[in-house]
Design a protein around this motif. Structure first.
Motif, PDB file in Angstrom:
ATOM      1  N   VAL A 315       0.830  -1.204   0.000  1.00 49.15           N
ATOM      2  CA  VAL A 315       0.000   0.000   0.000  1.00 49.15           C
ATOM      3  C   VAL A 315       0.865   1.255   0.000  1.00 49.15           C
ATOM      4  O   VAL A 315       0.605   2.219  -0.740  1.00 49.15           O
ATOM      5  CB  VAL A 315      -0.958  -0.009   1.212  1.00 49.15           C
ATOM      6  N   ARG A 316       1.915   1.275   0.823  1.00 51.28           N
ATOM      7  CA  ARG A 316       2.804   2.444   0.864  1.00 51.28           C
ATOM      8  C   ARG A 316       3.419   2.711  -0.513  1.00 51.28           C
ATOM      9  O   ARG A 316       3.453   3.849  -0.989  1.00 51.28           O
ATOM     10  CB  ARG A 316       3.907   2.231   1.903  1.00 51.28           C
ATOM     11  N   ARG A 317       3.905   1.662  -1.145  1.00 56.04           N
ATOM     12  CA  ARG A 317       4.551   1.840  -2.450  1.00 56.04           C
ATOM     13  C   ARG A 317       3.522   2.223  -3.519  1.00 56.04           C
ATOM     14  O   ARG A 317       3.820   3.013  -4.420  1.00 56.04           O
ATOM     15  CB  ARG A 317       5.299   0.572  -2.831  1.00 56.04           C
ATOM     16  N   ALA A 318       2.322   1.656  -3.434  1.00 52.21           N
ATOM     17  CA  ALA A 318       1.282   1.983  -4.411  1.00 52.21           C
ATOM     18  C   ALA A 318       0.904   3.455  -4.321  1.00 52.21           C
ATOM     19  O   ALA A 318       0.757   4.140  -5.350  1.00 52.21           O
ATOM     20  CB  ALA A 318       0.053   1.110  -4.183  1.00 52.21           C
ATOM     21  N   LEU A 319       0.754   3.966  -3.110  1.00 56.36           N
ATOM     22  CA  LEU A 319       0.408   5.376  -2.945  1.00 56.36           C
ATOM     23  C   LEU A 319       1.518   6.278  -3.458  1.00 56.36           C
ATOM     24  O   LEU A 319       1.267   7.317  -4.077  1.00 56.36           O
ATOM     25  CB  LEU A 319       0.118   5.663  -1.467  1.00 56.36           C
ATOM     26  N   ALA A 320       2.762   5.875  -3.229  1.00 55.25           N
ATOM     27  CA  ALA A 320       3.895   6.687  -3.683  1.00 55.25           C
ATOM     28  C   ALA A 320       4.006   6.707  -5.202  1.00 55.25           C
ATOM     29  O   ALA A 320       4.432   7.712  -5.793  1.00 55.25           O
ATOM     30  CB  ALA A 320       5.188   6.164  -3.064  1.00 55.25           C
ATOM     31  N   LEU A 321       3.612   5.594  -5.838  1.00 51.53           N
ATOM     32  CA  LEU A 321       3.778   5.457  -7.282  1.00 51.53           C
ATOM     33  C   LEU A 321       2.477   5.698  -8.064  1.00 51.53           C
ATOM     34  O   LEU A 321       2.471   5.634  -9.292  1.00 51.53           O
ATOM     35  CB  LEU A 321       4.303   4.054  -7.612  1.00 51.53           C
ATOM     36  N   GLY A 322       1.386   5.937  -7.343  1.00 48.45           N
ATOM     37  CA  GLY A 322       0.109   6.133  -8.017  1.00 48.45           C
ATOM     38  C   GLY A 322      -0.466   4.867  -8.610  1.00 48.45           C
ATOM     39  O   GLY A 322      -1.181   4.901  -9.618  1.00 48.45           O
ATOM     40  N   ARG A 323      -0.176   3.719  -7.987  1.00 54.05           N
ATOM     41  CA  ARG A 323      -0.688   2.434  -8.465  1.00 54.05           C
ATOM     42  C   ARG A 323      -2.021   2.110  -7.806  1.00 54.05           C
ATOM     43  O   ARG A 323      -2.360   2.604  -6.733  1.00 54.05           O
ATOM     44  CB  ARG A 323       0.313   1.319  -8.141  1.00 54.05           C
ATOM     45  N   GLY A 324      -2.779   1.210  -8.426  1.00 56.04           N
ATOM     46  CA  GLY A 324      -4.035   0.744  -7.854  1.00 56.04           C
ATOM     47  C   GLY A 324      -5.213   1.618  -8.240  1.00 56.04           C
ATOM     48  O   GLY A 324      -5.080   2.613  -8.956  1.00 56.04           O
ATOM     49  N   GLN A 325      -6.382   1.222  -7.734  1.00 60.20           N
ATOM     50  CA  GLN A 325      -7.624   1.961  -8.011  1.00 60.20           C
ATOM     51  C   GLN A 325      -8.189   2.492  -6.704  1.00 60.20           C
ATOM     52  O   GLN A 325      -8.220   1.795  -5.690  1.00 60.20           O
ATOM     53  CB  GLN A 325      -8.668   1.056  -8.661  1.00 60.20           C
ATOM     54  N   GLN A 326      -8.644   3.719  -6.729  1.00 63.93           N
ATOM     55  CA  GLN A 326      -9.287   4.319  -5.564  1.00 63.93           C
ATOM     56  C   GLN A 326     -10.802   4.122  -5.680  1.00 63.93           C
ATOM     57  O   GLN A 326     -11.391   4.431  -6.713  1.00 63.93           O
ATOM     58  CB  GLN A 326      -8.954   5.807  -5.448  1.00 63.93           C
ATOM     59  N   VAL A 327     -11.423   3.576  -4.625  1.00 62.05           N
ATOM     60  CA  VAL A 327     -12.864   3.315  -4.619  1.00 62.05           C
ATOM     61  C   VAL A 327     -13.470   3.933  -3.372  1.00 62.05           C
ATOM     62  O   VAL A 327     -12.922   3.804  -2.262  1.00 62.05           O
ATOM     63  CB  VAL A 327     -13.131   1.782  -4.609  1.00 62.05           C
ATOM     64  N   SER A 328     -14.570   4.616  -3.530  1.00 63.07           N
ATOM     65  CA  SER A 328     -15.282   5.217  -2.388  1.00 63.07           C
ATOM     66  C   SER A 328     -16.335   4.227  -1.885  1.00 63.07           C
ATOM     67  O   SER A 328     -17.100   3.662  -2.673  1.00 63.07           O
ATOM     68  CB  SER A 328     -15.946   6.510  -2.781  1.00 63.07           C
ATOM     69  N   LEU A 329     -16.375   4.014  -0.568  1.00 61.18           N
ATOM     70  CA  LEU A 329     -17.379   3.141   0.027  1.00 61.18           C
ATOM     71  C   LEU A 329     -18.624   3.932   0.439  1.00 61.18           C
ATOM     72  O   LEU A 329     -19.590   3.352   0.924  1.00 61.18           O
ATOM     73  CB  LEU A 329     -16.792   2.439   1.245  1.00 61.18           C
ATOM     74  N   LEU A 330     -18.588   5.220   0.282  1.00 62.74           N
ATOM     75  CA  LEU A 330     -19.718   6.059   0.699  1.00 62.74           C
ATOM     76  C   LEU A 330     -20.799   6.085  -0.370  1.00 62.74           C
ATOM     77  O   LEU A 330     -20.519   5.965  -1.551  1.00 62.74           O
ATOM     78  CB  LEU A 330     -19.226   7.485   0.965  1.00 62.74           C
TER      79      LEU A 330
END
Length: 330
Positions: A315-330
């Motif tokens: 997770v730390r590396r993904a946030l630093a590199l802009g990897r992954g998908q952001q999903v809102s649970l709201l």
């Protein structure tokens, strides 16, 4: 909330890094600074499956969360699906908010391999060149990958009761290790290769020993990671009795590891034989291998600190590199 796929985890956390993370997590567990309650298994009799719920908190790695992992042995035959499925949910230690959801199926194989890599690094003979993998399913290739990271393996023998798993093992390993140099050889009889192995990794759901203790060569190191219930057993009791036994967690091993529980119940060993944790060796409190002839056995039933340590770093590396998908649970 961040969502990371198998590919994300594979590219973000190489095996060598996972081994170091798992060492730190086991060290914290043995020190008592990490918290990992015994996992809660739920049996699904109709499907012959088990689903396990595994929480953990590793303060030094800023990691809190939960893994859910299912082991359904009938999946390949009934549904053409893998035996193991899992997901990891990380939670913010500051706010308690769910922070990330990761594919846990690959992560389970990665962190389990990393545990064996850590144990091999500390316990196997430095001149080990031959590896035997018993169980060529989902865990098999990452077991081999981890050992390759810490020892100059020249030959990998592979055995599985499922011929398809054995035959595809080399290709699956090369997907993980594109520059693989070791020779991979599928074997149909264990008795002929057990005496050749410097390192043995067992990753099965066997309920009786996989080999005869008398066949083991002096100085062999064994990573036993497959049997994770009191009913399961991969390692001969005679091997357990004469080996230097190291576990991931003493309470978990005494509650869940059939490889150790069965010899205990038979009076072959006593609990004092099972008091060394891998984290204590990492921390320098307990010794590693003490002679070239000593047989060493790492018995792991798996611990959520492994999952959360690797997940937090991904997770730390993904946030630093802009990897992954952001999903809102709201």
């Amino acid at each position: 909330m961040l969502v990371l796929t198998r590919r994300d985890v594979y590219e973000l956390v190489p095996m060598r890094d996972a081994i170091d993370l798992v060492k730190q997590a086991f060290c914290d567990l043995s020190r008592g600074t990490a918290r990992a309650p015994l996992r809660t298994p739920i049996e699904i009799p109709d499907a012959h499956g088990t689903t396990l719920f595994m929480p953990a908190y590793v303060p030094s790695l800023h990691s809190l969360g939960l893994k859910v992992v299912s082991v359904f042995p009938d999946n390949p035959a009934r549904f053409s699906k893998p035996t193991i499925h899992a997901a990891v949910l990380t939670v913010s230690p500051e706010t308690g908010e769910p922070s990330a959801l990761l594919d846990g199926t690959y992560l389970t194989a990665l962190r389990t391999g990393a545990a064996s890599g850590a144990a091999t690094d500390l316990l196997a003979r430095p001149d080990a060149r031959t590896l035997l993998v018993i169980g060529a399913g989902a865990q098999g290739p990452t077991q081999a990958w981890a050992v390759l990271c810490v020892r100059p393996i020249e030959t990998i023998y592979v055995f599985d009761r499922n011929p398809q798993a054995s035959q595809s093992f080399a290709d699956r390993l090369r997907e993980l290790v594109p520059d693989l140099q070791a020779r991979v050889e599928v074997v149909n009889e264990l008795d002929t290769v057990i005496p050749l192995a410097d390192i043995i990794c067992t990753a099965t759901t066997a309920r009786s020993p996989l080999f005869s203790d008398a066949l083991l060569r002096p100085g062999v190191h064994i990573n036993a990671i497959g049997a994770f219930t009191p009913e399961m057993q991969e390692i001969p009791p005679e091997t357990v009795a004469r080996a230097y036994v190291v576990v991931d967690s003493v309470p978990a091993a005494l509650a869940e590891a059939g490889d150790l529980i069965k010899p205990l119940q038979a009076g072959i060993i006593r609990e004092e034989h099972l008091r060394t944790e891998l984290g204590e060796i990492v921390d320098g409190i307990k010794p590693a291998r003490t002679s070239s002839e000593q047989i060493t056995l790492f018995k792991s039933v798996g611990n959520a600190v492994q999952d959360l340590a690797v997940a937090a770093e991904a997770v730390r590396r993904a946030l630093a590199l802009g990897r992954g998908q952001q999903v809102s649970l709201l």
